[in-house]
Design a protein around this motif. Structure first.
Motif, PDB file in Angstrom:
ATOM      1  N   ASP A 207     -95.099  62.540 -10.306  1.00  0.00           N
ATOM      2  CA  ASP A 207     -94.932  63.051 -11.740  1.00  0.00           C
ATOM      3  C   ASP A 207     -93.122  62.812 -11.928  1.00  0.00           C
ATOM      4  O   ASP A 207     -92.373  63.043 -12.467  1.00  0.00           O
ATOM      5  N   VAL A 208     -92.589  62.554 -10.522  1.00  0.00           N
ATOM      6  CA  VAL A 208     -91.213  62.148 -10.250  1.00  0.00           C
ATOM      7  C   VAL A 208     -91.184  61.142 -10.356  1.00  0.00           C
ATOM      8  O   VAL A 208     -91.454  60.063 -10.984  1.00  0.00           O
ATOM      9  N   LEU A 209     -89.323  60.742 -10.781  1.00  0.00           N
ATOM     10  CA  LEU A 209     -89.211  59.560 -11.785  1.00  0.00           C
ATOM     11  C   LEU A 209     -88.597  58.427 -10.539  1.00  0.00           C
ATOM     12  O   LEU A 209     -88.546  58.584  -9.591  1.00  0.00           O
ATOM     13  N   ALA A 210     -88.605  57.413 -11.081  1.00  0.00           N
ATOM     14  CA  ALA A 210     -88.330  55.660  -9.800  1.00  0.00           C
ATOM     15  C   ALA A 210     -87.010  56.669  -9.647  1.00  0.00           C
ATOM     16  O   ALA A 210     -87.108  56.197  -7.868  1.00  0.00           O
ATOM     17  N   ASP A 211     -85.795  56.729 -10.371  1.00  0.00           N
ATOM     18  CA  ASP A 211     -84.586  56.728  -9.687  1.00  0.00           C
ATOM     19  C   ASP A 211     -84.435  57.844  -9.551  1.00  0.00           C
ATOM     20  O   ASP A 211     -84.530  59.306 -10.532  1.00  0.00           O
ATOM     21  N   PRO A 212     -83.543  58.697  -8.284  1.00  0.00           N
ATOM     22  CA  PRO A 212     -83.447  59.896  -8.202  1.00  0.00           C
ATOM     23  C   PRO A 212     -82.272  60.682  -8.470  1.00  0.00           C
ATOM     24  O   PRO A 212     -82.297  61.815  -8.826  1.00  0.00           O
ATOM     25  N   ILE A 213     -80.696  59.030  -9.071  1.00  0.00           N
ATOM     26  CA  ILE A 213     -80.013  60.241 -10.013  1.00  0.00           C
ATOM     27  C   ILE A 213     -80.942  61.047 -11.117  1.00  0.00           C
ATOM     28  O   ILE A 213     -80.529  61.372 -11.586  1.00  0.00           O
ATOM     29  N   GLU A 214     -81.602  60.060 -11.245  1.00  0.00           N
ATOM     30  CA  GLU A 214     -82.505  60.755 -13.650  1.00  0.00           C
ATOM     31  C   GLU A 214     -83.173  61.844 -12.824  1.00  0.00           C
ATOM     32  O   GLU A 214     -83.484  62.118 -13.806  1.00  0.00           O
ATOM     33  N   GLN A 215     -84.200  61.644 -11.734  1.00  0.00           N
ATOM     34  CA  GLN A 215     -84.707  63.177 -11.320  1.00  0.00           C
ATOM     35  C   GLN A 215     -84.046  63.955 -11.363  1.00  0.00           C
ATOM     36  O   GLN A 215     -84.422  65.188 -11.534  1.00  0.00           O
ATOM     37  N   PHE A 216     -82.428  63.942 -10.497  1.00  0.00           N
ATOM     38  CA  PHE A 216     -81.815  65.314 -10.147  1.00  0.00           C
ATOM     39  C   PHE A 216     -81.480  65.287 -11.488  1.00  0.00           C
ATOM     40  O   PHE A 216     -81.234  66.920 -11.755  1.00  0.00           O
ATOM     41  N   THR A 217     -81.085  64.743 -12.300  1.00  0.00           N
ATOM     42  CA  THR A 217     -80.421  64.786 -13.513  1.00  0.00           C
ATOM     43  C   THR A 217     -81.703  65.474 -14.652  1.00  0.00           C
ATOM     44  O   THR A 217     -81.084  66.820 -15.026  1.00  0.00           O
ATOM     45  N   ALA A 218     -82.875  65.653 -14.271  1.00  0.00           N
ATOM     46  CA  ALA A 218     -83.690  66.121 -15.088  1.00  0.00           C
ATOM     47  C   ALA A 218     -83.806  67.158 -14.340  1.00  0.00           C
ATOM     48  O   ALA A 218     -84.084  68.647 -15.216  1.00  0.00           O
ATOM     49  N   TRP A 219     -83.343  67.690 -12.637  1.00  0.00           N
ATOM     50  CA  TRP A 219     -83.304  69.252 -12.568  1.00  0.00           C
ATOM     51  C   TRP A 219     -82.484  69.931 -12.977  1.00  0.00           C
ATOM     52  O   TRP A 219     -82.868  71.284 -13.163  1.00  0.00           O
ATOM     53  N   PHE A 220     -81.036  69.310 -13.106  1.00  0.00           N
ATOM     54  CA  PHE A 220     -80.275  69.813 -13.336  1.00  0.00           C
ATOM     55  C   PHE A 220     -79.960  70.397 -14.740  1.00  0.00           C
ATOM     56  O   PHE A 220     -79.698  71.609 -15.149  1.00  0.00           O
ATOM     57  N   GLU A 221     -80.720  69.174 -15.147  1.00  0.00           N
ATOM     58  CA  GLU A 221     -81.375  70.424 -17.139  1.00  0.00           C
ATOM     59  C   GLU A 221     -82.060  71.850 -17.305  1.00  0.00           C
ATOM     60  O   GLU A 221     -81.980  72.210 -17.243  1.00  0.00           O
ATOM     61  N   GLN A 222     -83.197  71.288 -16.100  1.00  0.00           N
ATOM     62  CA  GLN A 222     -83.921  72.668 -16.447  1.00  0.00           C
ATOM     63  C   GLN A 222     -83.095  73.773 -15.324  1.00  0.00           C
ATOM     64  O   GLN A 222     -83.225  74.911 -15.489  1.00  0.00           O
ATOM     65  N   ALA A 223     -81.975  73.452 -14.553  1.00  0.00           N
ATOM     66  CA  ALA A 223     -81.242  74.481 -13.547  1.00  0.00           C
ATOM     67  C   ALA A 223     -80.445  75.091 -14.689  1.00  0.00           C
ATOM     68  O   ALA A 223     -80.095  76.658 -14.575  1.00  0.00           O
ATOM     69  N   LEU A 224     -79.666  74.234 -15.828  1.00  0.00           N
ATOM     70  CA  LEU A 224     -78.592  74.974 -16.685  1.00  0.00           C
ATOM     71  C   LEU A 224     -79.817  75.415 -18.218  1.00  0.00           C
ATOM     72  O   LEU A 224     -79.443  76.997 -18.179  1.00  0.00           O
ATOM     73  N   LYS A 225     -80.737  75.307 -17.664  1.00  0.00           N
ATOM     74  CA  LYS A 225     -82.317  75.791 -19.477  1.00  0.00           C
ATOM     75  C   LYS A 225     -82.179  77.693 -19.201  1.00  0.00           C
ATOM     76  O   LYS A 225     -82.609  78.138 -19.643  1.00  0.00           O
ATOM     77  N   ALA A 226     -82.966  77.821 -17.674  1.00  0.00           N
ATOM     78  CA  ALA A 226     -82.611  78.552 -16.876  1.00  0.00           C
ATOM     79  C   ALA A 226     -82.008  79.425 -16.481  1.00  0.00           C
ATOM     80  O   ALA A 226     -81.725  80.643 -15.952  1.00  0.00           O
ATOM     81  N   GLU A 227     -80.606  79.227 -16.740  1.00  0.00           N
ATOM     82  CA  GLU A 227     -79.282  80.547 -16.454  1.00  0.00           C
ATOM     83  C   GLU A 227     -79.072  80.232 -14.868  1.00  0.00           C
ATOM     84  O   GLU A 227     -78.819  81.182 -14.603  1.00  0.00           O
TER      85      GLU A 227
END
Length: 399
Positions: A207-227
């Protein structure tokens, strides 16, 4: 209009009952507020009105804030530590609403406070009906939310030791016990027994992306949405020349394929550590999502023009503070610190330049680990390692 006799409150050995009792007192003060609103047009700020206004002021100026602190600093964090499954999902959805309610009601109270103070002093009779209606409705709905969810959840989930810890914290907040008194053995054991069984999500290699920065970005956006509370807050760990580590919380201001950037004083302790040892580690912990990200690598300074751009984007008072403070250096008093700030504010004008000893650091990652909490401490861990050609490998680690 209101009773001046204190209500008989439950003992702090029953902290949830104390919180419910506080709700009862709030409802009485809200009723007094509504009666006062009806009383003023006919009678003005007479003795009865002044006493009623004083009673409402006394309660909401102090007791209500203690009640909010009980929930924000103790009850909600303790529930987050033990809630699982449906309880955890309910709490994740409810807690941000509860916290926002507190902010909204505090803002409404500021308007009412001025009006009630004038009435209590006999200097005014104005009480805004719309603000009173919003305040009463907001508090009523807020208390109903808590009584239908958080209170029964706490009664169901908290052990006797946890109840004792909650009660002791509430007493400390009110100055009813000695803060220096030793913690009882049972309470000390309760700390050791605190644990949360995670189970919100999974993390799989597929499920994780090949690039860790892209994976971090995806998780960071989810953290923003989760407030998530301050999702950009990260622990920065550095090591001094003598081999002693130190850590502190800083805020990431940019992340991209180049790395993770933050800004600080170049004369600070962390900057001195990085001068001695350019390798450091970062940690993001998003408890609401049961996730953490560990990042290790070499740290470099950002280009001066990049630091200039960020410095100019900061609020003026933040820029003045950066100029006025010799970060990490001792100072005689807060008064001296304030005097330094005022001197800088008078001399710097509206567009102060970035001082040479302030700017950015960027950690260029070599290792990034994504951690997802799972049940029974059988967590998911996926680590990325940067290769010599700049590519990344990834693999699962045992929990």
């Amino acid at each position: 209009m209101s009773s001046l006799l204190p209500d008989t409150a439950p003992d702090f050995s029953q902290p949830i009952a104390v919180l419910k009792h506080c709700h009862g007192r709030i409802r009485k003060q809200l009723a007094t507020l509504e009666k006062l609103l009806a009383h003023l047009p006919e009678h003005g700020a007479d003795e009865q009105a002044r006493q009623a206004a004083s009673a409402v002021l006394r309660y909401f100026d102090k007791a209500a804030h203690l009640h909010h602190d009980d929930e924000e600093q103790d009850l909600i964090p303790m529930l987050r530590a033990v809630a699982q499954g449906d309880d955890a999902a309910t709490l994740q959805a409810l807690a941000p609403t509860i916290l926002q309610d507190h902010k909204d009601m505090d803002a409404m109270w500021q308007d009412l406070h001025e009006q009630l103070t004038a009435i209590a002093e006999g200097a005014g009779t104005a009480l805004n009906p719309a603000t009173v209606a919003r305040f009463v409705a907001s508090y009523t709905a807020h208390m109903e939310r808590e009584e239908s969810t958080m209170a029964p959840m706490a009664v169901r989930l908290f052990s006797a030791e946890q109840m004792a810890r909650l009660g002791q914290s509430m007493q400390l907040r009110r100055g009813l016990v000695d803060a220096s008194a030793p913690v009882s053995p049972k309470l000390g054991q309760a700390v050791a027994d605190l644990r949360k069984d995670y189970g919100q999500a999974t993390l799989d290699e597929a499920d994780v992306l090949a690039d860790p920065i892209e994976q971090f970005t995806a998780w960071f956006e989810q953290a923003l949405k989760a407030e998530v509370n301050e999702p950009n807050a990260m622990t920065l760990a550095t090591v001094a020349a003598n081999g002693r580590p130190s850590s502190r919380i800083v805020l990431v201001k940019q992340f991209d394929p180049r790395g993770f950037t933050w800004y600080t004083n170049y004369d600070s302790k962390k900057a001195q550590d990085l001068s001695d040892n350019s390798y450091a580690a970062l940690l993001f912990f998003w408890s609401e999502l049961e996730r953490q990200v560990r990042i290790e690598g070499r740290v470099e300074r950002t280009a001066p023009e990049e630091s200039d751009r960020y410095f100019r984007s900061r609020p003026l008072k933040s820029r003045l503070s950066a100029i006025a403070s010799a970060q990490s250096a001792p100072i005689a008093s807060r008064a001296q610190l304030e005097a330094n700030y005022e001197a800088v504010a008078q001399a710097a004008g509206e567009d102060p330049a970035r001082p040479d000893n302030w700017g950015g650091f960027r950690l260029v990652p070599e290792r990034i680990e994504f951690w997802q909490g799972r049940r029974s401490r059988f967590h998911d861990r996926i680590v990325y390692q940067r290769q010599e050609d700049g590519s990344w490998t990834r693999q699962r680690l045992q929990p």
